[in-house]
Design an enzyme around this catalytic site. Structure first.
Site, mmCIF file in Angstrom:
data_model
loop_
_atom_site.group_PDB
_atom_site.id
_atom_site.type_symbol
_atom_site.label_atom_id
_atom_site.label_comp_id
_atom_site.label_asym_id
_atom_site.label_seq_id
_atom_site.Cartn_x
_atom_site.Cartn_y
_atom_site.Cartn_z
ATOM 1 N N ASN A 264 19.010 22.850 105.271
ATOM 2 C CA ASN A 264 19.332 24.256 104.994
ATOM 3 C C ASN A 264 18.832 24.701 103.625
ATOM 4 O O ASN A 264 18.230 25.766 103.490
ATOM 5 C CB ASN A 264 20.839 24.491 105.124
ATOM 6 C CG ASN A 264 21.328 24.256 106.545
ATOM 7 O OD1 ASN A 264 20.509 24.116 107.461
ATOM 8 N ND2 ASN A 264 22.625 24.184 106.726
ATOM 9 N N HIS B 203 -2.377 70.229 104.444
ATOM 10 C CA HIS B 203 -2.344 70.462 105.902
ATOM 11 C C HIS B 203 -3.700 70.156 106.543
ATOM 12 O O HIS B 203 -4.020 70.683 107.597
ATOM 13 C CB HIS B 203 -1.941 71.898 106.242
ATOM 14 C CG HIS B 203 -0.750 72.402 105.484
ATOM 15 N ND1 HIS B 203 0.539 72.330 105.957
ATOM 16 C CD2 HIS B 203 -0.653 72.951 104.237
ATOM 17 C CE1 HIS B 203 1.373 72.835 105.066
ATOM 18 N NE2 HIS B 203 0.680 73.213 104.002
ATOM 19 N N SER C 49 -21.864 51.010 119.717
ATOM 20 C CA SER C 49 -21.271 51.151 121.040
ATOM 21 C C SER C 49 -22.168 50.444 122.045
ATOM 22 O O SER C 49 -23.397 50.433 121.910
ATOM 23 C CB SER C 49 -21.146 52.632 121.392
ATOM 24 O OG SER C 49 -21.054 52.800 122.790
ATOM 25 N N LYS D 114 -24.097 55.640 118.302
ATOM 26 C CA LYS D 114 -22.802 55.467 117.651
ATOM 27 C C LYS D 114 -22.818 54.489 116.489
ATOM 28 O O LYS D 114 -23.496 53.472 116.525
ATOM 29 C CB LYS D 114 -21.747 54.991 118.665
ATOM 30 C CG LYS D 114 -21.376 56.002 119.717
ATOM 31 C CD LYS D 114 -20.717 57.260 119.168
ATOM 32 C CE LYS D 114 -19.285 57.012 118.755
ATOM 33 N NZ LYS D 114 -18.382 56.827 119.891
ATOM 34 N N GLU E 108 -10.316 51.587 111.504
ATOM 35 C CA GLU E 108 -9.376 51.802 112.613
ATOM 36 C C GLU E 108 -8.416 50.626 112.742
ATOM 37 O O GLU E 108 -7.223 50.795 113.001
ATOM 38 C CB GLU E 108 -10.139 52.005 113.914
ATOM 39 C CG GLU E 108 -10.972 53.283 113.932
ATOM 40 C CD GLU E 108 -11.936 53.297 115.107
ATOM 41 O OE1 GLU E 108 -11.530 53.732 116.187
ATOM 42 O OE2 GLU E 108 -13.086 52.853 114.947
HETATM 43 N N1 ARG Z 1 13.703 24.437 111.063
HETATM 44 C C1 ARG Z 1 14.875 24.967 110.494
HETATM 45 C C2 ARG Z 1 14.644 26.406 110.032
HETATM 46 O O1 ARG Z 1 13.552 26.808 109.941
HETATM 47 C C3 ARG Z 1 15.296 24.146 109.327
HETATM 48 C C4 ARG Z 1 16.739 24.205 109.010
HETATM 49 C C5 ARG Z 1 17.524 23.582 110.098
HETATM 50 N N2 ARG Z 1 18.893 23.429 109.747
HETATM 51 C C6 ARG Z 1 19.811 23.132 110.643
HETATM 52 N N3 ARG Z 1 21.009 23.033 110.223
HETATM 53 N N4 ARG Z 1 19.521 22.986 111.894
HETATM 54 O O2 ARG Z 1 15.568 27.139 109.782
#
Ligand code: ARG
Length: 481
Positions: A133, A179, A300, A306, A313
């Site tokens: 995490n 405009h 084109s 063209k 674009e």
């Molecule tokens: N691959 C996960 C993500 O991108 C990594 C973190 C995963 N953590 C977990 N508790 N499963 O978020």
């Protein structure tokens, strides 16, 4: 998760010990007794896109391992083995031989699994006091930080191309529009410098965002911090952050740094799209204001005459992807309780896509701006058309005859009407026609009725007068050095 499952110890002999996942086993497999369904793996796997975080993941792991050693959480020997293994992984990635494997889900576990194959059990020490995490929060933040700096640099390159054209064309007359109707004459240089201002603000939005996001989430671990004596200030410093993040929950659950970068990208894309739109309009034979070389146009397959502004674009159209990317991530984030939820894995695809698109769009736009050649004669003719100096006539009446502006506006309207009846421009309206509107009008009035005189008179700060344009060109050349 059922009660039964959570009370059942791992029984499957094929499952490895928690500290020693083997080939094909999930890193988190210790409390599981069966492999995930194929569909579970299919929806869960992210290595296909988060492999782009490999450089950041390796840098984060290096800093983390060094800090763990310095804090005597792991031994010097284990740290040395980890650093050596990470170097070998880096080389494998550079050589294109690193095995990115779906069964290891994401970049974090792919790196750790490979580390174990290369250096053995010491690899298992790397994840001490860390969670995926905070790891992914770190990797992604570093990636976005770098993307912000890179984009700001690309914006400056675009600004330089615009400033160079503006300097050359500080005197090149063109109609200014409101405009999309002829309004008052300006110069091509003045018009381009308007975009220099916009792209300057865009660049500053990216650099501002990079400053705000420059706090290091590593060490927040899963969500609550770590019981190990880690030094978060040391890892923050090693990874180029100003400081560690101050709340562990916020560290792993916030993605507003990416939202902010995507918002800056979306705004920038609207600017790119407006300039692209103008290039498309200017390129039409009806306008004929500019030409692009063969380098930035296409033909084109059926119409031999063209020459199409496809690059412009596409820059215009790709703004849609940028705006979608912001929406996509905002929708992912808007309902998430703290702290981490797997939803957040969906932060990467829109962000990578947005910056890829922006990279291409900025490159193409910079190329087009440097490539384009204005048709000065055509623009000057257009600058004088449509009674574009009517305001100059009204201002002259105010200045010379001390007329209230509202009256001058009315008389000028009558002059325009008369010129329209006679099929001529204001500058060609005979003096007796002028005098019929107000007998005090003298021949001096004609001095203000040409587009060049009109532009030259707009000397207010930031106005269209060539000297004002040159002053802004000089200011930006300085800033962009
Ligand atoms: N691959 C996960 C993500 O991108 C990594 C973190 C995963 N953590 C977990 N508790 N499963 O978020």
């Amino acid at each position: 998760m059922t009660e039964k499952a959570s009370n059942t110890p791992p029984q499957d002999v094929h499952m490895a010990k928690p500290d020693a996942p083997g080939q094909g086993q999930a890193m988190w497999g210790g409390r599981f007794s069966a492999k995930p369904a194929d569909l579970m793996q299919a929806i869960n796997v992210s290595i296909g896109f988060d492999k782009r975080l490999a450089p950041q993941d390796l840098a984060g792991s290096r800093a983390h391992a060094a800090m763990l050693k310095a804090q005597a959480v792991i031994s010097a020997a284990d740290e040395a083995a980890i650093q050596d293994g990470l170097s070998r992984i880096e080389a494998e990635i550079a050589d294109g031989v690193f095995p990115f494997r779906d069964e290891y889900e994401d970049i974090h576990m792919n790196v750790e699994a490979r580390l174990r194959e290369l250096i053995g059990p010491a690899a298992g020490r790397l994840h001490t006091a860390r969670s995926r995490n905070d790891q992914v929060a770190l990797d992604f933040r570093m990636w976005v930080r770098e993307a912000c700096h890179r984009t700001a640099g690309q914006l400056q390159a675009l600004q330089r191309a615009l400033v160079a054209q503006a300097e050359t064309h500080a005197d090149t007359l063109m109609p200014g529009f409101t405009h999309l109707q002829p309004a008052q004459p300006v110069t091509f240089g003045h018009h381009l410098m308007a975009y220099v201002e916009m792209f300057g603000r865009d660049a500053s939005r990216f650099t501002d965002a990079a400053v705000r996001m420059n706090e290091c989430p590593l060490g927040a671990a899963a969500l609550a911090g770590s019981p190990f004596p880690i030094d978060r200030h040391a890892t923050a410093k090693a990874l180029g952050f100003d400081r560690p993040t101050a709340n562990s929950l916020d560290s792993v659950s916030s993605r507003d740094f990416a939202l902010e970068a995507l918002a800056a990208g979306a705004i920038c894309a609207t600017h790119l799209s407006r300039l692209a739109e103008e290039i498309v309009i200017w390129m039409t034979p009806q306008f004929g204001f500019i030409a692009l070389s063969d380098a930035f146009t296409t033909g084109s397959s059926i119409m031999p005459q063209k020459k199409n502004p496809d690059a412009a674009e596409l820059v215009r159209a790709k703004a849609g992807r940028m705006l979608a990317a912001f929406t996509q991530l905002a929708v992912v984030m808007k309902g998430l309780p703290l702290a981490y939820s797997k939803d957040m894995q969906e932060d990467k695809v829109p962000t990578f896509e947005a910056f890829d698109v922006l990279d291409l769009s900025l490159g193409a736009m910079t190329g087009m701006v440097a490539d384009l050649t204005p048709n000065a004669a055509r623009m000057a003719a257009a600058a004088g058309a449509g009674f574009s100096t009517a305001t100059d006539l009204a201002d002259w009446l105010v200045r010379t005859l001390d007329m209230p502006f509202r009256d001058a506006h009315h008389i000028t309207g009558a002059a325009v009407k008369r010129a329209e009846q006679l099929g001529c421009d204001l500058a060609d309206l005979p003096l007796d026609e002028m005098k019929a509107l107000d007998p005090r009008i003298g021949s001096g009035v004609y001095e203000v009725l040409t587009p060049a005189a009109s532009v030259a008179s707009r000397k207010s700060y930031g106005g269209a007068a060539p000297d004002q344009v040159r002053a802004q060109v000089a200011r930006w050349k300085d800033l962009l050095q």
